[in-house]
Design a protein around this motif. Structure first.
Motif, PDB file in Angstrom:
ATOM      1  N   GLN A   1      25.975  42.000  43.476  1.00 11.74           N
ATOM      2  CA  GLN A   1      26.209  41.984  41.851  1.00 11.74           C
ATOM      3  C   GLN A   1      27.354  42.865  41.374  1.00 11.74           C
ATOM      4  O   GLN A   1      27.936  42.280  40.404  1.00 11.74           O
ATOM      5  CB  GLN A   1      24.799  42.471  41.210  1.00 11.74           C
ATOM      6  N   ASN A   2      27.733  43.942  41.917  1.00 14.05           N
ATOM      7  CA  ASN A   2      28.623  44.581  41.505  1.00 14.05           C
ATOM      8  C   ASN A   2      30.089  43.935  41.974  1.00 14.05           C
ATOM      9  O   ASN A   2      31.066  43.944  41.092  1.00 14.05           O
ATOM     10  CB  ASN A   2      28.771  46.083  42.158  1.00 14.05           C
ATOM     11  N   ILE A   3      29.966  43.378  43.031  1.00 16.49           N
ATOM     12  CA  ILE A   3      31.340  42.775  43.445  1.00 16.49           C
ATOM     13  C   ILE A   3      31.684  41.382  42.627  1.00 16.49           C
ATOM     14  O   ILE A   3      32.628  41.280  42.253  1.00 16.49           O
ATOM     15  CB  ILE A   3      30.939  42.090  44.862  1.00 16.49           C
ATOM     16  N   GLU A   4      30.308  40.652  42.243  1.00 17.22           N
ATOM     17  CA  GLU A   4      30.660  39.376  41.316  1.00 17.22           C
ATOM     18  C   GLU A   4      31.180  40.059  39.856  1.00 17.22           C
ATOM     19  O   GLU A   4      31.953  39.451  39.334  1.00 17.22           O
ATOM     20  CB  GLU A   4      29.368  38.759  40.971  1.00 17.22           C
ATOM     21  N   GLU A   5      30.608  41.171  39.475  1.00 16.76           N
ATOM     22  CA  GLU A   5      31.018  41.635  38.059  1.00 16.76           C
ATOM     23  C   GLU A   5      32.422  42.022  38.092  1.00 16.76           C
ATOM     24  O   GLU A   5      33.320  41.965  37.380  1.00 16.76           O
ATOM     25  CB  GLU A   5      29.919  42.803  37.696  1.00 16.76           C
ATOM     26  N   ASN A   6      32.663  42.965  39.341  1.00 14.22           N
ATOM     27  CA  ASN A   6      34.169  43.298  39.557  1.00 14.22           C
ATOM     28  C   ASN A   6      35.148  42.013  39.658  1.00 14.22           C
ATOM     29  O   ASN A   6      36.339  42.402  39.264  1.00 14.22           O
ATOM     30  CB  ASN A   6      34.277  44.209  40.795  1.00 14.22           C
TER      31      ASN A   6
END
Length: 198
Positions: free
Chosen positions: A42-47
């Motif tokens: 999720q953090n990767i997608e947000e980033n």
């Protein structure tokens, strides 16, 4: 995962409980890892989304900078053109001011010259007027001394026998009028011979 080695003399049910606990701990660890993995994804997608937004902002900022640079170049060229026009207008104003000062000086010199000529002419006219009065007085003195009379109508001089003698048809008023006419005639004759007209 933690492995615990138990002595063989322990009963089997204890071993099963321990294995169950180990299995439950492993499952808990797996769930934790799955949660962390999901969180990381999720953090990767947000980033990634942030990176895309930042990239679009960066492209927009580059476009804006390019537009601003173009406007700046255009403004600089307009400023240089206006500065040239301003310097040219400033030089023209300075030239006109100098010409105006020169014209005022020439006008002042001409005015002073005319005033000097008028003063000289006035002095000359006054001198001539004084001379004319002196000549008229001299003419009247000579006329009275010689006992002559000027007849303005036919310009004939008549000789008298004495200063107090008057013709029968003349009164004292007519005599004064004839003397005035004589004065006017002499004055007019002198004016016609003067080099300047008064």
């Amino acid at each position: 995962m933690i492995l615990i080695f138990l002595p063989q003399k322990w009963p089997n049910y204890l071993c099963l409980d321990i294995c169950f606990l180990q299995l439950q701990a492993a499952e808990n660890e797996k769930v934790r890892w799955e949660l962390e993995k999901t969180q990381l994804q999720q953090n990767i997608e947000e980033n990634k989304e942030r990176m895309l937004k930042l990239e679009s902002y960066w492209i927009e900022a580059q476009t804006l900078c390019h537009t601003v640079n173009e406007h700046l170049k255009e403004t600089q060229s307009q400023y240089q053109a206006l500065e040239k026009k301003y310097n040219k207008a400033k030089k023209l104003i300075k030239d006109f001011q100098q010409k105006e000062l020169d014209f005022i000086k020439r006008q002042e010199a001409e005015r002073k010259k005319i005033e000097d000529l008028e003063k000289a002419h006035l002095v000359e006219v006054q001198g001539l007027q004084v001379r004319i009065r002196d000549l008229e007085a001299e003419v009247f003195r000579l006329l009275k001394q010689n006992g002559t009379q000027v007849n303005n109508n036919n310009n004939i001089f008549e000789r008298r026998t004495s200063l107090g003698e008057v013709s029968k048809g003349d009164t004292m008023e007519n005599l004064d009028g004839k003397q005035t006419s004589c004065q006017d005639g002499l004055s007019q004759g002198l004016f016609n011979k003067l080099p300047y007209k008064l």
